[in-house]
Design a protein around this motif. Structure first.
Motif, PDB file in Angstrom:
ATOM      1  N   SER A  67       0.824  -1.210   0.000  1.00 43.09           N
ATOM      2  CA  SER A  67       0.000   0.000   0.000  1.00 43.09           C
ATOM      3  C   SER A  67       0.858   1.260   0.000  1.00 43.09           C
ATOM      4  O   SER A  67       0.502   2.262  -0.631  1.00 43.09           O
ATOM      5  CB  SER A  67      -0.938   0.000   1.215  1.00 43.09           C
ATOM      6  OG  SER A  67      -0.209   0.034   2.434  1.00 43.09           O
ATOM      7  N   GLN A  68       2.003   1.229   0.683  1.00 44.60           N
ATOM      8  CA  GLN A  68       2.885   2.398   0.690  1.00 44.60           C
ATOM      9  C   GLN A  68       3.485   2.618  -0.694  1.00 44.60           C
ATOM     10  O   GLN A  68       3.529   3.761  -1.196  1.00 44.60           O
ATOM     11  CB  GLN A  68       4.010   2.216   1.721  1.00 44.60           C
ATOM     12  CG  GLN A  68       3.554   1.899   3.134  1.00 44.60           C
ATOM     13  CD  GLN A  68       2.526   2.873   3.668  1.00 44.60           C
ATOM     14  OE1 GLN A  68       2.630   4.084   3.472  1.00 44.60           O
ATOM     15  NE2 GLN A  68       1.510   2.344   4.347  1.00 44.60           N
ATOM     16  N   PHE A  69       3.936   1.550  -1.329  1.00 45.84           N
ATOM     17  CA  PHE A  69       4.528   1.672  -2.661  1.00 45.84           C
ATOM     18  C   PHE A  69       3.533   2.249  -3.661  1.00 45.84           C
ATOM     19  O   PHE A  69       3.848   3.186  -4.414  1.00 45.84           O
ATOM     20  CB  PHE A  69       5.017   0.303  -3.138  1.00 45.84           C
ATOM     21  CG  PHE A  69       5.196   0.212  -4.621  1.00 45.84           C
ATOM     22  CD1 PHE A  69       6.146   0.986  -5.279  1.00 45.84           C
ATOM     23  CD2 PHE A  69       4.400  -0.636  -5.376  1.00 45.84           C
ATOM     24  CE1 PHE A  69       6.300   0.911  -6.651  1.00 45.84           C
ATOM     25  CE2 PHE A  69       4.543  -0.716  -6.739  1.00 45.84           C
ATOM     26  CZ  PHE A  69       5.499   0.056  -7.383  1.00 45.84           C
ATOM     27  N   ILE A  70       2.305   1.723  -3.681  1.00 43.52           N
ATOM     28  CA  ILE A  70       1.304   2.179  -4.645  1.00 43.52           C
ATOM     29  C   ILE A  70       0.924   3.635  -4.382  1.00 43.52           C
ATOM     30  O   ILE A  70       0.747   4.437  -5.311  1.00 43.52           O
ATOM     31  CB  ILE A  70       0.072   1.252  -4.599  1.00 43.52           C
ATOM     32  CG1 ILE A  70       0.459  -0.131  -5.125  1.00 43.52           C
ATOM     33  CG2 ILE A  70      -1.088   1.830  -5.405  1.00 43.52           C
ATOM     34  CD1 ILE A  70      -0.639  -1.174  -5.008  1.00 43.52           C
ATOM     35  N   ALA A  71       0.807   4.010  -3.108  1.00 39.43           N
ATOM     36  CA  ALA A  71       0.472   5.403  -2.777  1.00 39.43           C
ATOM     37  C   ALA A  71       1.602   6.342  -3.192  1.00 39.43           C
ATOM     38  O   ALA A  71       1.346   7.428  -3.739  1.00 39.43           O
ATOM     39  CB  ALA A  71       0.196   5.529  -1.283  1.00 39.43           C
ATOM     40  N   TRP A  72       2.846   5.966  -2.939  1.00 41.31           N
ATOM     41  CA  TRP A  72       3.986   6.795  -3.347  1.00 41.31           C
ATOM     42  C   TRP A  72       4.030   6.940  -4.864  1.00 41.31           C
ATOM     43  O   TRP A  72       4.284   8.032  -5.389  1.00 41.31           O
ATOM     44  CB  TRP A  72       5.288   6.177  -2.865  1.00 41.31           C
ATOM     45  CG  TRP A  72       5.474   6.200  -1.366  1.00 41.31           C
ATOM     46  CD1 TRP A  72       4.540   6.503  -0.421  1.00 41.31           C
ATOM     47  CD2 TRP A  72       6.680   5.901  -0.662  1.00 41.31           C
ATOM     48  NE1 TRP A  72       5.082   6.391   0.837  1.00 41.31           N
ATOM     49  CE2 TRP A  72       6.395   6.020   0.719  1.00 41.31           C
ATOM     50  CE3 TRP A  72       7.957   5.506  -1.055  1.00 41.31           C
ATOM     51  CZ2 TRP A  72       7.351   5.787   1.705  1.00 41.31           C
ATOM     52  CZ3 TRP A  72       8.917   5.261  -0.081  1.00 41.31           C
ATOM     53  CH2 TRP A  72       8.608   5.411   1.287  1.00 41.31           C
ATOM     54  N   PHE A  73       3.791   5.848  -5.580  1.00 42.15           N
ATOM     55  CA  PHE A  73       3.841   5.853  -7.035  1.00 42.15           C
ATOM     56  C   PHE A  73       2.805   6.825  -7.597  1.00 42.15           C
ATOM     57  O   PHE A  73       3.062   7.551  -8.553  1.00 42.15           O
ATOM     58  CB  PHE A  73       3.595   4.439  -7.557  1.00 42.15           C
ATOM     59  CG  PHE A  73       3.952   4.246  -9.002  1.00 42.15           C
ATOM     60  CD1 PHE A  73       5.263   4.310  -9.435  1.00 42.15           C
ATOM     61  CD2 PHE A  73       2.963   3.974  -9.938  1.00 42.15           C
ATOM     62  CE1 PHE A  73       5.594   4.122 -10.767  1.00 42.15           C
ATOM     63  CE2 PHE A  73       3.284   3.782 -11.273  1.00 42.15           C
ATOM     64  CZ  PHE A  73       4.597   3.857 -11.677  1.00 42.15           C
ATOM     65  N   GLY A  74       1.618   6.832  -7.010  1.00 42.75           N
ATOM     66  CA  GLY A  74       0.566   7.737  -7.468  1.00 42.75           C
ATOM     67  C   GLY A  74       0.834   9.183  -7.105  1.00 42.75           C
ATOM     68  O   GLY A  74       0.621  10.085  -7.918  1.00 42.75           O
ATOM     69  N   TRP A  75       1.322   9.430  -5.888  1.00 40.29           N
ATOM     70  CA  TRP A  75       1.534  10.796  -5.438  1.00 40.29           C
ATOM     71  C   TRP A  75       2.609  11.510  -6.245  1.00 40.29           C
ATOM     72  O   TRP A  75       2.513  12.712  -6.508  1.00 40.29           O
ATOM     73  CB  TRP A  75       1.913  10.794  -3.959  1.00 40.29           C
ATOM     74  CG  TRP A  75       2.045  12.165  -3.347  1.00 40.29           C
ATOM     75  CD1 TRP A  75       1.054  12.931  -2.805  1.00 40.29           C
ATOM     76  CD2 TRP A  75       3.246  12.935  -3.215  1.00 40.29           C
ATOM     77  NE1 TRP A  75       1.549  14.124  -2.350  1.00 40.29           N
ATOM     78  CE2 TRP A  75       2.902  14.159  -2.591  1.00 40.29           C
ATOM     79  CE3 TRP A  75       4.580  12.718  -3.559  1.00 40.29           C
ATOM     80  CZ2 TRP A  75       3.838  15.139  -2.295  1.00 40.29           C
ATOM     81  CZ3 TRP A  75       5.523  13.707  -3.287  1.00 40.29           C
ATOM     82  CH2 TRP A  75       5.143  14.900  -2.653  1.00 40.29           C
TER      83      TRP A  75
END
Length: 510
Positions: free
Chosen positions: A356-364
């Motif tokens: 979840s952290q990786f996907i959120a960082w990728f989007g942000w």
């Protein structure tokens, strides 16, 4: 590797050796938790480089310029710290998986699924079971992402009960539900969602253009038949021979059939009929709260609330069975059995925190949008015409699915670029939408950003503790390649024969 019988190397087919090599290579990757941590670090470093170079992307739909944001900045550090908990707790698949497994886990822990399988499936013909699992997986996208976590473990239990390799059943369930996501005999929420985006993109060229939810229906119906046959054949001719005979030892909870199991199944069936009857009455009641404002079901609160509806269904039938057979004597027994089911998901919860952290960082950071838009512009600069450009577009979207998993988000990025472009070449926007859907759907099951891969890997490890991402990817590749290849052939066939993709919809505009 998955437990199999030993086969002489000279008897292994070339495809089997190739898949085994992919599995070995993939399993050399770090543990999935550490892999997501590493990917997050790569995003962090890339965001610093992109931001330092002043990279930005202009969103086609709005014309808004989005700069690449660095995670090593005041805003980035604040985002990492302030969003860490919400990234985890707000991760949509987490709640979906935990909720579904509460109901399925209760049914499993009290022995309902085990008895039901032995009573109704054990005597089923081998081929019928394979085709039934494949067809069910493809059709279950009516329940949206729920199909990706509901069918695979049930299919594994069916295969195991029949003396077949459970991982083969699990792989077939995940592949048919994931790679066959765009096909259905019904008009589902995905049709409405994508057609709305397509309409907005098409109106950049023709303000009167409308893409309806039924514009791909004929193609989707044929896809159900073709993919069911293909998925079943891959399972029986490639996956199961490669896996061999299952030699693992899976602990079965309360697998002994109680004396009154028949009466328990009867009462569970009655409870199921009453529940479904009440649900149908509520759905079709005039002014039902489960319908949309126009009185329809696509989209509607019924479809958006399908997860709690399925959860309650499993709880109702499980309690009816458990009370009848004595497996449930007090309300405390229900919560304890659910808690037992949740303990099996401990590894999944840990993995999801990192994912979840990786996907959120990728989007942000907007790196995903930058890759999608610039990649699309590069593809359009090739200046192909006719079928070659359509095939290139399909392959491009299949590749982009490895970077951006959300089908609706990716189409929202691609549609404003490709729909107007192809309309200028004479193609109908619904045809371009279909090309997008086959590419997006077929590569779902090998996308590293697919959060449900972690779920399925957790299920596989129930039968093989040494399984890794390489195991899962090697199991999914034959389905991905076959589905993508056949869908391209079907798309070309519809184009050349001028067959309708939906009512009155052909590849070329009149």
């Amino acid at each position: 590797m998955v437990a199999t019988t030993q086969q002489p190397a000279r008897k292994q087919r070339r495809s089997t050796r190739w898949l085994n090599a992919i599995e070995r290579l993939g399993n050399r990757l770090p543990d999935p938790f550490m892999l997501f941590v590493a990917l997050a670090m790569i995003v962090l470093i890339a965001s610093v480089i992109f931001a330092a170079l002043g990279a930005s992307v202009v969103l086609p739909a709005t014309g808004e310029a989005q700069p690449i944001q660095s995670l090593v900045s005041s805003d980035g550090v604040r985002f990492i710290l302030e969003s860490m908990l919400t990234n985890f707790t707000g991760f949509a698949p987490l709640g979906l998986v935990l909720s579904m497994m509460l109901g399925i886990g209760l049914a499993e822990k009290i022995g309902l699924l085990d008895v039901l399988i032995r009573r109704t499936v054990m005597s089923a013909p081998r081929q019928l079971v394979t085709y039934t699992v494949a067809f069910t997986g493809i059709m279950m996208n009516v329940a949206s992402d729920a199909s990706l976590i509901l069918l695979p473990p049930l299919a594994a239990m069916v295969y195991h009960g029949l003396g077949r390799h459970p991982v083969a059943g699990l792989a077939l369930g995940f592949a048919s539900a994931g790679a066959g996501f765009t096909a259905n005999l019904l008009i589902v929420g995905t049709d409405a969602l994508l057609s709305g985006i397509s309409t907005e993109a098409a109106r950049l060229v023709d303000p009167t253009m409308v893409v309806t939810p039924v514009d791909n229906w004929y193609f989707n119906c044929l896809s159900v038949v073709v993919l069911t046959v293909v998925a079943a054949q891959i399972s029986e001719r490639i996956t199961e021979p490669r896996l061999g005979t299952y030699q693992g030892d899976v602990e079965k909870v309360e697998s002994d059939e109680p004396a009154n199991a028949g009466r328990g199944l009867r009462n569970a069936g009655i409870a199921a009929l009453l529940y479904l009857g009440g649900l149908a009455t509520l759905v079709f009641w005039p002014d039902s709260p489960l319908k949309n404002d126009d009185g329809g079901l696509i989209p509607s609160p019924f479809l958006s609330g399908i997860i709690p509806i399925i959860l309650l269904f499993f709880i109702v039938v499980s309690v009816a069975y458990g009370v009848t057979t004595g497996k449930i004597k007090t309300s405390r027994d229900v919560s304890e059995r659910m808690a037992d089911a949740m303990r099996d998901l401990g590894g999944y919860i840990v993995l999801i925190f990192a994912a979840s952290q990786f996907i959120a960082w990728f989007g942000w950071t907007h790196i995903g949008s930058w890759l999608a838009v610039n990649g699309a512009e590069l593809l359009t600069s090739i200046n192909f015409t006719g079928l070659p450009v359509i095939i290139c577009y399909i392959l491009f979207t299949g590749f982009m699915n490895l970077l951006i998993f959300s089908g609706s988000a990716k189409w929202a990025l691609e549609a404003p670029i490709f729909v107007p472009l192809f309309m200028q070449l004479g193609y109908h926007p619904a045809f371009i939408q279909m090309a997008y859907r086959v590419a997006d759907s077929s590569t779902n099951i090998i996308s590293p950003l697919n959060p449900y891969m972690v779920v399925v890997l957790t299920f596989i490890r129930k039968y093989d503790r040494e399984a890794g991402l390489g195991t899962l990817i090697s199991l999914m590749l034959p389905y991905t390649l076959a589905f993508l290849g056949l869908w391209i052939v079907m798309l070309v066939g519809f184009y050349l024969l001028d067959l309708p993709f939906g009512p009155g919809i052909h590849a070329l505009m009149p």
